[in-house]
Design a protein around this motif. Structure first.
Motif, PDB file in Angstrom:
ATOM      1  N   ALA A  42      -7.835  -2.041  -2.054  1.00  0.00           N
ATOM      2  CA  ALA A  42      -8.680  -1.034  -1.400  1.00  0.00           C
ATOM      3  C   ALA A  42     -10.134  -1.464  -1.255  1.00  0.00           C
ATOM      4  O   ALA A  42     -10.853  -0.959  -0.393  1.00  0.00           O
ATOM      5  N   ASN A  97     -18.260 -16.424  -8.374  1.00  0.00           N
ATOM      6  CA  ASN A  97     -18.783 -15.060  -8.326  1.00  0.00           C
ATOM      7  C   ASN A  97     -18.922 -14.555  -6.884  1.00  0.00           C
ATOM      8  O   ASN A  97     -19.541 -15.204  -6.044  1.00  0.00           O
ATOM      9  N   ILE A 139      -5.038 -13.706  -8.442  1.00  0.00           N
ATOM     10  CA  ILE A 139      -6.462 -14.008  -8.292  1.00  0.00           C
ATOM     11  C   ILE A 139      -7.039 -14.074  -9.705  1.00  0.00           C
ATOM     12  O   ILE A 139      -7.310 -13.045 -10.334  1.00  0.00           O
ATOM     13  N   VAL A 198      -0.954  -1.206 -11.905  1.00  0.00           N
ATOM     14  CA  VAL A 198      -0.268  -2.449 -12.268  1.00  0.00           C
ATOM     15  C   VAL A 198       0.010  -2.566 -13.764  1.00  0.00           C
ATOM     16  O   VAL A 198       0.740  -3.468 -14.180  1.00  0.00           O
ATOM     17  N   THR A 199      -0.526  -1.657 -14.567  1.00  0.00           N
ATOM     18  CA  THR A 199      -0.239  -1.712 -16.003  1.00  0.00           C
ATOM     19  C   THR A 199       1.027  -0.924 -16.353  1.00  0.00           C
ATOM     20  O   THR A 199       1.425  -0.890 -17.518  1.00  0.00           O
ATOM     21  N   ASP A 246      -2.974   0.055  -4.514  1.00  0.00           N
ATOM     22  CA  ASP A 246      -4.162   0.275  -5.334  1.00  0.00           C
ATOM     23  C   ASP A 246      -4.031   1.588  -6.104  1.00  0.00           C
ATOM     24  O   ASP A 246      -3.339   2.505  -5.659  1.00  0.00           O
ATOM     25  N   MET A 247      -4.726   1.679  -7.243  1.00  0.00           N
ATOM     26  CA  MET A 247      -4.793   2.952  -7.957  1.00  0.00           C
ATOM     27  C   MET A 247      -5.553   3.970  -7.114  1.00  0.00           C
ATOM     28  O   MET A 247      -5.287   5.159  -7.153  1.00  0.00           O
ATOM     29  N   PRO A 295     -11.651 -17.882  -7.915  1.00  0.00           N
ATOM     30  CA  PRO A 295     -12.904 -17.773  -7.165  1.00  0.00           C
ATOM     31  C   PRO A 295     -14.127 -17.788  -8.077  1.00  0.00           C
ATOM     32  O   PRO A 295     -14.055 -17.381  -9.233  1.00  0.00           O
ATOM     33  N   VAL A 315      -4.873  -4.824 -17.588  1.00  0.00           N
ATOM     34  CA  VAL A 315      -4.910  -4.912 -16.113  1.00  0.00           C
ATOM     35  C   VAL A 315      -4.829  -6.377 -15.674  1.00  0.00           C
ATOM     36  O   VAL A 315      -4.001  -6.753 -14.846  1.00  0.00           O
ATOM     37  N   TRP A 352     -20.756  -6.998  -8.203  1.00  0.00           N
ATOM     38  CA  TRP A 352     -22.095  -7.532  -8.443  1.00  0.00           C
ATOM     39  C   TRP A 352     -23.181  -6.698  -7.775  1.00  0.00           C
ATOM     40  O   TRP A 352     -24.229  -6.448  -8.354  1.00  0.00           O
ATOM     41  N   PRO A 402     -18.792  -5.421  -4.458  1.00  0.00           N
ATOM     42  CA  PRO A 402     -19.274  -4.258  -5.199  1.00  0.00           C
ATOM     43  C   PRO A 402     -19.484  -4.510  -6.694  1.00  0.00           C
ATOM     44  O   PRO A 402     -20.411  -3.948  -7.286  1.00  0.00           O
ATOM     45  N   LYS A 418      -8.073 -14.092 -17.924  1.00  0.00           N
ATOM     46  CA  LYS A 418      -7.976 -14.947 -16.724  1.00  0.00           C
ATOM     47  C   LYS A 418      -7.404 -16.333 -17.079  1.00  0.00           C
ATOM     48  O   LYS A 418      -6.647 -16.900 -16.300  1.00  0.00           O
ATOM     49  N   GLY A 432      -4.881  -3.974  -5.802  1.00  0.00           N
ATOM     50  CA  GLY A 432      -6.346  -3.856  -5.784  1.00  0.00           C
ATOM     51  C   GLY A 432      -6.888  -4.111  -4.386  1.00  0.00           C
ATOM     52  O   GLY A 432      -7.982  -4.632  -4.220  1.00  0.00           O
TER      53      GLY A 432
END
Ligand SMILES: NC(=O)c1ccc[n+]([C@@H]2O[C@H](COP(=O)([O-])OP(=O)(O)OC[C@H]3O[C@@H](n4cnc5c(N)ncnc54)[C@H](O)[C@@H]3O)[C@@H](O)[C@H]2O)c1
Length: 386
Positions: free
Chosen positions: A126, A306, A259, A177-178, A148-149, A304, A226, A313, A311, A278, A124
């Motif tokens: 990108a 928020n 993460i 990643v799936t 990244d996809m 982390p 994911v 948020w 992007p 998570k 992820g």
């Protein structure tokens, strides 16, 4: 005693990387004036003892090496001979020119050097947190695979970073990643070109919020696939390579970092799929840490708060601020700014989390070789551990 299997090339590469780094960050090369040096390490075959082979390689390498940090790259699996290049950076290593250097004292090691010369993968990578992590790791001297996809986004970022550095410091690799096939193909490519990976950041994640009363199962499963299963698959394919890197010296620390989120530490209203996944990554973190400690692989999570400027948020069309305003989630909010202020006010330190905050946690985890299986909060005091 372990033996080589029929997957020989992908076992030799991490062993060589482990041997040259040997737990002390870098192969150190004496004075050598030839433009390139061919070192014949002999041949190995299926069923040969790994330990015995490594012993022979160590003797041969010791004959021409002493103490300068070089960046090893393993290339050329298509050739009958595995080619092993050395250099002070990736480009030199691939050309095998680094051994022509005449060197003095070993470089000093400062805190910012924690990831210098490491090979990192950031899934992820990108955009969002991942992009920030990639940029920081490159700044601190790591070689980064942007996984990244979104292949175009990953390539654009790699091109920008390589152009700025004037050498190859990052590469893009498409991955989902799936998918086990996709993650395996990514790891094979990284091993083929870099010999292994020192830091795996499992960052790719998605969010679909919704009430437990109405949420579609497919949305729940999409998030779980994911955010939770993806971490399992990435660890499954990264750990065997890292274990081989450790094998020659038994002192080669590598890191797998997921993460997670502050929603991995406390529940999240109408956001159960995400919080559940998570929380789950922290359970996996603790369990994988217990198992992989014998290979000197540390497994930790960063949680982390928020990322209000990211992007997820702040996207002006589909960002959470716009969505929450439209849904009336924040009572009395009349604008996107009102929604933002409401979320900032929940944080004792008064602001959202940034990638600069997250990278500090990552560097701490990598530097700290007396901790594993932890979930490190980076929430401005919003979540406090017991
Ligand atoms: N944004 C936040 O406020 C926040 C807070 C805490 C934790 N996090 C976590 O941080 C991580 C990054 O979040 P972000 O906000 O930067 O996300 P983002 O949506 O901005 O970026 C996610 C990236 O992951 C990639 N991706 C998605 N699915 C993938 C898959 N199956 N395989 C490979 N790549 C895939 C996307 O293409 C994208 O580039 C996530 O795990 C997220 O849960 C985010």
């Amino acid at each position: 005693m372990s033996t080589f299997t029929d997957n020989l090339a992908f076992e030799i590469a991490p062993l060589l990387r482990g041997l040259t780094f040997d737990g002390k960050k870098g192969l150190i090369v004496h004075r050598c004036e030839a433009k390139s040096v061919a070192l014949n390490l002999g041949s190995v075959g299926e069923g040969d003892s790994i330990e015995e082979t490594v012993k022979v390689w160590r003797q041969k390498l010791d004959e021409f090496t002493s103490t300068y940090r070089l960046w090893p790259a393993v290339i050329g699996f298509d050739h009958p001979d595995l080619q092993f290049g050395l250099g002070t950076n990736y480009d030199e290593a691939v050309r095998g020119e680094g051994v022509s250097m005449v060197v003095g004292l070993a470089p000093s090691f400062t805190r910012d050097d924690v990831v210098r010369d490491s090979v990192a993968i950031v899934t992820g990578g990108a955009q969002g947190f991942g992009e920030g992590i990639v940029r920081s790791l490159v700044e601190y001297g790591a070689f980064v695979w942007i996984a990244d996809m979104n292949e175009a986004g990953a390539k654009k970022l790699a091109d920008e970073l390589n152009w700025e550095a004037c050498i190859t410091v990052a590469k893009a690799v498409q991955v989902n990643v799936t998918s086990e096939e996709s993650v395996k193909a990514m790891m094979d490519r990284v091993v083929a070109e870099c010999g292994g990976v020192d830091l795996f950041i499992s960052n790719a994640g998605v969010l679909r919020s919704g009430s437990v009363k109405t949420m579609d199962l497919k949305d729940f499963q999409f998030v779980t696939d994911v955010d939770y299963t993806g971490f399992f698959i990435c660890t499954k394919f990264a750990a065997p390579t890292m274990a081989l890197q450790n094998l020659p010296s038994r002192a080669y620390y590598t890191d797998i970092i997921t993460i997670s989120s502050k929603s991995g530490l406390e529940g999240s209203n109408k956001n159960g799929a995400y919080a559940g996944a998570k929380f789950g990554t922290i359970g996996l973190t603790q369990s994988f840490a217990l198992e992989l400690v014998e290979d000197n692989i540390k497994v930790n999570a960063v949680c982390p708060g928020n990322f209000l400027d990211g992007p997820l948020w702040s996207d002006p069309e589909k960002g959470l601020f716009v969505q929450y305003l439209a849904a009336g989630k924040v009572p009395g909010a009349k604008s996107v700014e009102d929604v933002r202020r409401s979320y900032e006010s929940k944080v004792p330190m008064g602001r959202g989390c940034t990638t600069a905050d997250v990278i500090k946690a990552i560097l701490y985890i990598v530097e700290q070789t007396y901790e594993t299986g932890q979930a490190v909060p980076v929430t401005g005091g919003q979540v406090m551990l017991n």
